[in-house]
Design a protein around this motif. Structure first.
Motif, short mmCIF file in Angstrom:
data_model
loop_
_atom_site.label_atom_id
_atom_site.label_comp_id
_atom_site.label_asym_id
_atom_site.label_seq_id
_atom_site.Cartn_x
_atom_site.Cartn_y
_atom_site.Cartn_z
N GLY A 121 44.21 27.30 26.41
CA GLY A 121 44.90 27.71 27.16
C GLY A 121 44.12 27.11 28.96
N GLY A 122 44.79 27.57 30.06
CA GLY A 122 44.60 27.52 31.01
C GLY A 122 44.65 26.33 32.01
N LYS A 144 46.62 30.55 41.94
CA LYS A 144 45.30 31.26 41.41
C LYS A 144 44.40 31.95 42.03
N LYS A 145 44.60 31.67 43.80
CA LYS A 145 43.35 31.87 44.15
C LYS A 145 44.05 33.96 44.84
N ALA A 146 45.56 34.33 44.30
CA ALA A 146 46.41 35.48 44.58
C ALA A 146 46.54 36.26 43.26
N PHE A 147 46.27 35.62 42.22
CA PHE A 147 46.62 36.58 41.28
C PHE A 147 44.99 37.04 40.98
N LEU A 189 53.20 36.76 33.07
CA LEU A 189 51.57 36.64 32.08
C LEU A 189 51.25 38.13 32.78
N THR A 190 49.48 38.52 31.73
CA THR A 190 48.63 39.72 32.42
C THR A 190 47.68 39.23 32.07
N VAL A 191 46.59 39.73 32.30
CA VAL A 191 44.92 39.48 32.41
C VAL A 191 44.46 41.70 32.48
N ASP A 192 44.04 41.71 31.73
CA ASP A 192 43.11 42.93 31.27
C ASP A 192 42.31 43.00 32.14
N ARG A 206 33.04 40.89 36.83
CA ARG A 206 34.34 40.72 36.54
C ARG A 206 34.93 39.27 37.03
N ALA A 207 35.00 38.94 37.89
CA ALA A 207 35.58 37.53 38.57
C ALA A 207 35.05 36.66 37.62
N ASP A 208 33.87 36.51 37.04
CA ASP A 208 33.85 35.52 36.12
C ASP A 208 34.35 34.81 35.13
N TYR A 209 34.98 36.61 34.27
CA TYR A 209 35.64 36.48 33.34
C TYR A 209 37.30 36.14 33.58
N ILE A 210 37.78 36.41 35.49
CA ILE A 210 38.99 36.55 35.87
C ILE A 210 38.22 34.68 35.47
N ASN A 211 38.00 33.79 36.20
CA ASN A 211 38.16 33.01 36.17
C ASN A 211 37.56 32.06 34.50
N ALA A 212 37.76 32.20 34.23
CA ALA A 212 37.66 32.14 32.54
C ALA A 212 39.17 32.17 32.01
N TYR A 213 39.60 33.71 32.26
CA TYR A 213 40.71 34.01 32.03
C TYR A 213 41.95 32.03 32.22
N LEU A 214 41.75 32.22 33.71
CA LEU A 214 42.67 31.41 34.80
C LEU A 214 42.47 29.74 33.95
#
Length: 229
Positions: A121-122, A144-147, A189-192, A206-214
């Motif tokens: 995905g992504g 993406k920046k706001a999320f 959509l959500t991210v935990d 956390r930033a790396d995790y969020i970037n990988a999610y998106l």
């Protein structure tokens, strides 16, 4: 997909129609009317971005634990025959039933989170969801920046959400077990961002995790289905 069917929990069988509609079977972690939905993919399917070890702890311990606790709490009460969303609404802002609310909301939130991701995905969306994001945020990059900002700035445990508020898409964050359905919003959509969602793989990054999610995990087809609902 009809949103009422999407969010409804079958009172008799306790099976999430949310996942039945997505073609996902449900498993039973223990006795009770609320069932633990099966993952919509294999436990290693999100690697290398989310490891099998994380999924086994997050889904197999945390999510399963919320289901088991909720079943114990509602046993013999009027909540035992209710849909999960109804349990959430009836226990919200009730300090005497905070435990029931927290576990019910976490069952809902986690189920939604698993379906917000998919292998492969992504990246930028296409179709109607892309048009709506461009209309409401100006561009996918702005979204993406706001999320990412919402997910990164949530202090402590919680969630970042893309939601539909009336006709508009918005980004919100919720703390702990709180969920958009208590506010009359439609989750898209959500991210935990609870630490157990990413700490084994990313530690404090956390930033790396969020970037990988998106970049690699977002299930835009799921988002578009929710938008249509």
């Amino acid at each position: 997909m009809d949103r009422r069917k999407f969010l409804k929990l079958s009172a008799g069988a306790g099976t999430l129609v949310l996942l039945q509609m997505a073609g996902v079977s449900c498993t039973d972690p223990g006795a009770g009317p609320i069932k633990l939905p099966s993952l919509p993919y294999k436990v290693d399917a999100l690697e290398p971005y989310i490891s099998e070890k994380t999924i086994r702890f997050h889904y197999g311990k945390h999510h399963s634990g919320y289901v088991k606790k909720l079943n114990r709490m509602i046993q013999g009460t009027a909540y035992a025959g209710l849909a999960i969303e109804a349990i959430i609404q009836k226990t919200r802002d009730n300090t005497d039933e905070a435990g029931i609310f927290n576990n019910a909301a976490q069952v809902f939130n986690h189920t939604f989170y698993w379906n917000s991701m998919k292998p492969g995905g992504g990246s930028a969306p296409a179709g109607i969801i892309a048009e709506k994001i461009n209309a409401d945020f100006g561009s996918y990059d702005a979204f993406k920046k706001a999320f990412a900002s919402a997910a990164l700035s949530q202090f402590g445990s919680g969630w970042a959400w893309l939601v539909k508020d009336g006709d508009a898409l918005k980004i919100i964050k919720t703390a702990n077990a709180d969920t958009p359905v208590t506010r009359g919003l439609i989750p898209i959509l959500t991210v935990d961002v609870w630490e157990h969602a990413y700490y084994l793989d990313y530690q404090n990054r956390r930033a790396d995790y969020i970037n990988a999610y998106l970049k690699n995990l977002v299930n835009w087809e799921f988002a578009e289905t929710n938008l249509a609902g």
